[in-house]
Design a protein around this motif. Sequence first.
Motif, short mmCIF file in Angstrom:
data_model
loop_
_atom_site.label_atom_id
_atom_site.label_comp_id
_atom_site.label_asym_id
_atom_site.label_seq_id
_atom_site.Cartn_x
_atom_site.Cartn_y
_atom_site.Cartn_z
N HIS A 169 12.00 -46.49 3.01
CA HIS A 169 12.77 -47.10 4.17
C HIS A 169 12.24 -48.43 4.51
CE1 HIS A 169 13.64 -47.08 8.84
NE2 HIS A 169 14.68 -47.49 8.29
N HIS A 170 11.18 -48.48 5.22
CA HIS A 170 10.22 -49.91 5.24
C HIS A 170 8.86 -49.26 5.45
CE1 HIS A 170 10.57 -49.15 9.73
NE2 HIS A 170 11.82 -49.61 9.72
N SER B 33 20.08 -47.25 9.42
CA SER B 33 18.72 -46.41 9.41
C SER B 33 17.73 -46.71 10.52
CB SER B 33 17.92 -47.08 8.17
OG SER B 33 18.71 -46.89 6.77
N GLY B 34 17.03 -45.74 10.56
CA GLY B 34 15.99 -45.70 11.50
C GLY B 34 14.97 -44.90 11.18
N SER C 235 15.42 -58.34 9.90
CA SER C 235 15.55 -57.65 10.77
C SER C 235 14.79 -58.12 11.93
CB SER C 235 15.77 -56.25 10.60
OG SER C 235 14.15 -55.82 10.70
N PHE D 46 16.34 -47.47 15.66
CA PHE D 46 17.37 -47.38 14.62
C PHE D 46 18.21 -48.63 14.71
CE2 PHE D 46 21.63 -46.32 12.94
CZ PHE D 46 21.16 -45.18 12.02
N ALA D 47 19.15 -48.84 13.61
CA ALA D 47 19.63 -50.24 13.52
C ALA D 47 20.86 -49.92 12.72
CB ALA D 47 19.04 -51.31 12.81
N ARG E 8 19.43 -61.55 4.60
CA ARG E 8 18.94 -61.03 3.50
C ARG E 8 19.52 -61.81 2.35
NH1 ARG E 8 18.72 -54.59 5.30
NH2 ARG E 8 17.71 -55.04 7.41
N GLU F 64 12.29 -55.61 4.39
CA GLU F 64 13.45 -54.73 4.42
C GLU F 64 13.97 -54.50 3.11
OE1 GLU F 64 14.17 -52.84 6.87
OE2 GLU F 64 13.57 -54.15 8.69
N ARG G 51 8.17 -44.47 14.29
CA ARG G 51 7.21 -45.67 13.51
C ARG G 51 5.86 -45.11 13.57
NH1 ARG G 51 12.04 -47.83 12.47
NH2 ARG G 51 13.18 -48.59 14.21
N GLN H 288 12.69 -56.01 13.05
CA GLN H 288 11.70 -54.79 12.91
C GLN H 288 10.49 -54.94 13.75
OE1 GLN H 288 12.70 -51.91 11.81
NE2 GLN H 288 10.58 -50.98 12.53
N GLN I 264 23.25 -56.34 13.54
CA GLN I 264 23.13 -54.69 13.68
C GLN I 264 22.99 -54.69 15.07
OE1 GLN I 264 18.80 -54.52 11.80
NE2 GLN I 264 19.71 -53.97 9.84
N LYS J 26 10.71 -55.86 17.30
CA LYS J 26 11.13 -54.71 18.32
C LYS J 26 10.00 -53.76 18.73
CE LYS J 26 13.94 -52.04 15.26
NZ LYS J 26 15.22 -51.36 14.94
N1 ASP Z 1 14.73 -52.24 10.61
C1 ASP Z 1 15.54 -51.40 9.82
C2 ASP Z 1 16.55 -51.88 9.13
O1 ASP Z 1 17.00 -53.01 9.21
C3 ASP Z 1 16.30 -50.40 10.82
C4 ASP Z 1 15.12 -49.59 11.64
O2 ASP Z 1 14.32 -49.04 11.06
O3 ASP Z 1 15.40 -49.73 12.74
O4 ASP Z 1 17.18 -50.99 8.27
#
Ligand code: ASP
Length: 583
Positions: free
Chosen positions: A439-440, A476-477, A197, A522-523, A221, A175, A480, A199, A235, A202
Motif C-alpha cells: 500500500h505505502h 485505499s486506506g 497525496s 482513507f482516501a 502523480r 504512493e 498507520r 499522506q 481525493q 495528514k
Molecule cells: N494516501 C493514500 C493514497 O493516496 C490513502 C491513504 O492511505 O489514506 O492512496
Amino acid sequence: MSWRDLYCGELRTDHIGKRVTVAGWADTRRDHGGLVFIDLRDHTGKLQLVVNPERAADAAQAAREIRNEFVLQAEGEIVARGPESVNPNLPTGDVEMQVDKLSILSRSTPLPFQLDEENVDETLRLRYRWLDLRRDRMQRNFRLQHTAISAMRRAMDAQSFIDVWTPSMTRGTPEGARDFLVPVRLQPGKFFALAQSPQIFKQLCMVGGFDRYYQIATCWRDEDLRADRQFEFRQLDLEMAFVEREDVLDVMETAVVASFEALGRAAPSRPFPRISFDEAMTRYGSDKPDIRFGLEIQDATAVTRESEFGVFRNAEAVRFIVAPRAFSRSEIQRLEDLAKEWGAKGLAYVVVGEDGEVRSPIAKFLAPSELAAIEAPPGSTVLFGAGSDAAVLRVLGLLRLHLGRELGLIDPDLDVFHWVLDFPLFEQDEESGKWTFMHHAFTAPVAGAEVWDEASPAGVRGQHYDLVWNGWELGSGSIRIHDVEVQQRVFRTIGLTEEEAQSKFGYLLEALAMGAPPHGGFAMGIERFIALLAGEPDIRQVIAFPKVSSGSDPLTGTPTAMPDDVLRELGIQVLPQEDSSSA
Ligand code: ASP
C-alpha cells in the motif's frame, strides 16, 4: 439592468400571458420564410422563441443574423403553443415566447463542431472545451459532481472532521508513482515534489492533535494516463486518531451513502460486504473484483497432482472457470489469444455440448476423478489456467472479467460496493526480487505481527483496506504505524538504509517519537467515484479541463518548452530529446 427575469428552462403554462425577459445561447435557429424559430438555451434548458416580422420588425432583422451559439437576450410574451407544435419531450414544450425585442449580446465565430454532433474527436472537444462544457451531458456531470461533493463535505462536517489544507509543494511522498518536480528560483538546482497525496501531512495532523482531518485534496502523480487516471486528480482524504479499522470504514460508508442520497438515488446497503484479499484473489483473480456476477475461479490443483496431463501435473497451480456456454473452436481460439496476451502459455479447455458430449484435446488425459471434480453442466466450457499461482489467478481473473462483459453476465443496474481487507504488508518485485510495500510505507502490520523476518517478510499482513465499486478501485486506506521502531523496521525491509530513511523521512520518524496517537485513514478518488455515479466510461468526462493520453492539454497547448533565460534562473539545462515528436 436585469439581464433576465427567469431561466429558459423554467417557463411553463403558468407563465402564459406574462411578459418576460430571458437570456442565453442560440441552440438552433430555423428560418421558415417569414417566421424565425430560435431555441434559446441556458443551464436549465431550452425555450422556443418565435420571431414574427409582423409583430417585431427589428427583432426579425436581428434574427436573420443569428447563428448557433450567439448569446441573446429576448423580451416578449409567453403564449401556449398550437396543439400541432407542442413538444412533449421538452419541459417547456407547451409554451413559446412571441418575441418583441431581441438583442445580440455576443456573437460566435463559426463553430469547430456542433454541440449535438456525435463522434467528434475528443482532442478537438478538449481544444474547445468551453463549447464542449455547454453540452447537456457535461452540464449534468458537473452539477451531479457538485451535489455529491457537497454531500460528502456535509457528511464529514457532521462527523466532526475539520478541513485542513496541506502543502502541494513538498518532499516526495511515496504512493508508488513518479513525482512531478517544481524547480525553485530562490535555490537554483533544488526541487520540490508535488504531493502524490497528503499522506504524511495528514498523519502529522494527528500527531498535532486535530483528531479528525479531511480535505478534498488535489494529488499529482506522474503515471501513464488511462480511463481512470490523470496526472492531477482529487481525493476525499481523511485521517482519524484513536480509531480501529471499523471506525474508518464506517465514516467512508457514511460519505458514500450521503452522496447517493443527495442525488436521490437508492444508496447501497450498509455495511458494505467485506472480502479478504486472499479470497478476492482466489475467487476472482483480482484485488478489485467485480462481484456483480459469479463465474468464480475454482481450484483443481489437488485433483490434478497425479494427472496424466503433464502440464497440469507439473504446474504449481491448476485453476479453472466454467463459462455458461459451449464455445466454438474459433471462439476458444480468440480467448486463447487473449490469454496469451495476458501472459499465459496456452488455454486448456473442455467444452461440454448441449447434448452433454465432451469436446476437448485434453479430455483423454484426464481421469474420471479429474473430470468429475470440474462439474461442468451441458452447454458450458471449462477454461483452465496452469502455471505459477500468481500468473494463473491473474489470467483467469482477466478472462472472467472479459467473459462477464462478453456474455452479458453483468447486470448494469447493480451497484455493488465492497471492501477488500487483510492485504499482505509487503510484496516482492518479480524481476528484482526486492521487497516493497503493498500500500505505502506507513501502513501498520496487524496487531501481534510487529516483528518479522526483514529479509523475507512474506506472509506479514497489513491493516490495509480498499474500497471497490463494480470492479473499480475507489480508494485505499489503512491503520498507520504509530511506533517509530516499527516504522524503521518497514523502511529497512524495503531496503532503505538508516541514512536514506533519515534523509527522506526523518521528520516523520521524529514526529512518531514525540507522542503519536494510534491513527488511521482513507482516501477515495473523487473523479472515479463521480464518473461511476454519472455512468461515464472515463474520468475525463467529469474533469473540467483534463489532459489527453499523451499528457498534453490541447486547450492551453501545454506543456511547453521554456526560454533559456527562465531555465538559467532556475539552474536547469534541458538535454537534447531523443524523440521530440511525442510533444
Ligand atoms: N494516501 C493514500 C493514497 O493516496 C490513502 C491513504 O492511505 O489514506 O492512496
